[in-house]
Design a protein around this motif. Sequence first.
Motif, mmCIF file in Angstrom:
data_model
loop_
_atom_site.group_PDB
_atom_site.id
_atom_site.type_symbol
_atom_site.label_atom_id
_atom_site.label_comp_id
_atom_site.label_asym_id
_atom_site.label_seq_id
_atom_site.Cartn_x
_atom_site.Cartn_y
_atom_site.Cartn_z
ATOM 1 N N SER A 125 0.816 -1.220 0.000
ATOM 2 C CA SER A 125 0.000 0.000 0.000
ATOM 3 C C SER A 125 0.848 1.267 0.000
ATOM 4 N N LEU A 126 2.048 1.196 0.565
ATOM 5 C CA LEU A 126 2.904 2.382 0.628
ATOM 6 C C LEU A 126 3.416 2.807 -0.738
ATOM 7 N N PHE A 127 3.312 1.928 -1.742
ATOM 8 C CA PHE A 127 3.687 2.344 -3.091
ATOM 9 C C PHE A 127 2.720 3.392 -3.635
ATOM 10 N N TYR A 128 1.530 3.478 -3.039
ATOM 11 C CA TYR A 128 0.532 4.453 -3.474
ATOM 12 C C TYR A 128 0.581 5.732 -2.637
ATOM 13 N N LEU A 129 1.601 5.843 -1.791
ATOM 14 C CA LEU A 129 1.688 7.013 -0.910
ATOM 15 C C LEU A 129 2.094 8.308 -1.618
ATOM 16 N N PRO A 130 3.007 8.290 -2.607
ATOM 17 C CA PRO A 130 3.424 9.562 -3.226
ATOM 18 C C PRO A 130 2.288 10.452 -3.722
ATOM 19 N N PRO A 131 1.265 9.945 -4.447
ATOM 20 C CA PRO A 131 0.178 10.859 -4.828
ATOM 21 C C PRO A 131 -0.608 11.383 -3.632
ATOM 22 N N ILE A 132 -0.651 10.615 -2.543
ATOM 23 C CA ILE A 132 -1.346 11.068 -1.344
ATOM 24 C C ILE A 132 -0.552 12.176 -0.654
ATOM 25 N N THR A 133 0.749 11.971 -0.492
ATOM 26 C CA THR A 133 1.562 13.006 0.158
ATOM 27 C C THR A 133 1.639 14.255 -0.717
ATOM 28 N N LEU A 134 1.693 14.069 -2.034
ATOM 29 C CA LEU A 134 1.696 15.235 -2.922
ATOM 30 C C LEU A 134 0.399 16.024 -2.761
ATOM 31 N N ALA A 135 -0.721 15.329 -2.701
ATOM 32 C CA ALA A 135 -2.008 16.004 -2.517
ATOM 33 C C ALA A 135 -2.052 16.737 -1.175
ATOM 34 N N LEU A 179 -8.609 21.163 -5.868
ATOM 35 C CA LEU A 179 -9.192 20.198 -6.801
ATOM 36 C C LEU A 179 -8.097 19.365 -7.469
ATOM 37 N N LEU A 180 -6.979 20.012 -7.745
ATOM 38 C CA LEU A 180 -5.840 19.282 -8.296
ATOM 39 C C LEU A 180 -5.355 18.233 -7.300
ATOM 40 N N ALA A 181 -5.360 18.599 -6.024
ATOM 41 C CA ALA A 181 -4.950 17.656 -4.975
ATOM 42 C C ALA A 181 -5.850 16.424 -4.971
ATOM 43 N N VAL A 182 -7.156 16.628 -5.101
ATOM 44 C CA VAL A 182 -8.095 15.503 -5.140
ATOM 45 C C VAL A 182 -7.823 14.627 -6.364
ATOM 46 N N ALA A 183 -7.633 15.260 -7.512
ATOM 47 C CA ALA A 183 -7.380 14.506 -8.750
ATOM 48 C C ALA A 183 -6.112 13.666 -8.630
ATOM 49 N N ILE A 184 -5.070 14.233 -8.053
ATOM 50 C CA ILE A 184 -3.806 13.507 -7.900
ATOM 51 C C ILE A 184 -3.974 12.340 -6.932
ATOM 52 N N SER A 185 -4.705 12.557 -5.848
ATOM 53 C CA SER A 185 -4.896 11.490 -4.860
ATOM 54 C C SER A 185 -5.621 10.289 -5.461
ATOM 55 N N LEU A 186 -6.439 10.522 -6.482
ATOM 56 C CA LEU A 186 -7.190 9.423 -7.104
ATOM 57 C C LEU A 186 -6.289 8.461 -7.880
ATOM 58 N N LEU A 187 -5.021 8.827 -8.066
ATOM 59 C CA LEU A 187 -4.077 7.887 -8.666
ATOM 60 C C LEU A 187 -3.894 6.661 -7.773
ATOM 61 N N ALA A 188 -4.190 6.809 -6.491
ATOM 62 C CA ALA A 188 -4.070 5.691 -5.555
ATOM 63 C C ALA A 188 -5.327 4.836 -5.502
ATOM 64 N N PHE A 189 -6.364 5.215 -6.257
ATOM 65 C CA PHE A 189 -7.628 4.479 -6.177
ATOM 66 C C PHE A 189 -7.460 3.084 -6.781
ATOM 67 N N PRO A 190 -7.979 2.063 -6.109
ATOM 68 C CA PRO A 190 -7.815 0.687 -6.616
ATOM 69 C C PRO A 190 -8.628 0.435 -7.867
ATOM 70 N N GLU A 197 -6.302 -4.971 0.951
ATOM 71 C CA GLU A 197 -5.352 -4.169 0.201
ATOM 72 C C GLU A 197 -5.928 -2.806 -0.192
ATOM 73 N N TRP A 198 -7.127 -2.803 -0.772
ATOM 74 C CA TRP A 198 -7.629 -1.538 -1.300
ATOM 75 C C TRP A 198 -8.213 -0.641 -0.229
ATOM 76 N N LEU A 199 -8.578 -1.219 0.935
ATOM 77 C CA LEU A 199 -9.181 -0.406 1.984
ATOM 78 C C LEU A 199 -8.247 0.705 2.440
ATOM 79 N N TRP A 200 -6.969 0.378 2.611
ATOM 80 C CA TRP A 200 -6.010 1.395 3.044
ATOM 81 C C TRP A 200 -5.889 2.518 2.025
#
Length: 211
Positions: A69-79, A101-112, A123-126
């Motif tokens: 799950s930590l592989f999906y952290l960069p878009p979250i920390t960027l947001a 709004l850009l922050a929300v869009a970037i965070s969705l890169l982590a969406f399963p 896995e996807w819950l986190w």
Amino acid sequence: MNCWLRQKLMNERQRRALTFLGLTAIFVGYFMAWLDHSAAGLTFIGLEMGEQAKFLPQVRAGEILPGRSLFYLPPITLALLLILLSAQWPARRWQTWAVRLLAVAISLLAFPAFEAVGTEAAEWLWRVLMIGGVLLAILLTPLIARLPARTLLVLTVVTALAGALLPVWPFIEVRVALAKFLPQGPAVGMGLWTTVAGHLLVAFAVAGQID
């Protein structure tokens, strides 16, 4: 006095430039190769790392902690960095809401992937919770904006450092695991270095403002 003011403005411009460069590097680095191999099919960008890691027996057996799950952290920390950096901007400015709004869009890169929902709940819950954290941070921006400037800066630095260090943890484990199956072990790609460097640049630029 004028010389001091010019120097202060110059330093402020430099910090903004470093921050922008760091934020851009995080985003770009996530779409560059993190694991690089001579076989094209074994070269994975940051966005692919979490998905590809799940096929490793060590990951399936739960031997690699803290998991993929930590592989999906960069878009979250960027947001979150975008939200924290814009927290004290005037709410009436369109630029403020454009950044959020850009922050929300970037965070969705982590969406399963939709096919994973219901079959890989652990896995996807986190990842969904992390995206929810971004949305919650936006809702709480009026409260975040009231924090002391020093506290807000420290939060920003901590977020940037977390984004730089935490994804490296499972990356090292996954790279070691892959090396057992490949005659030529995968190299660390420029994407990982770029993502880590971007987070560190933001941390450095913001830390310089802490008195």
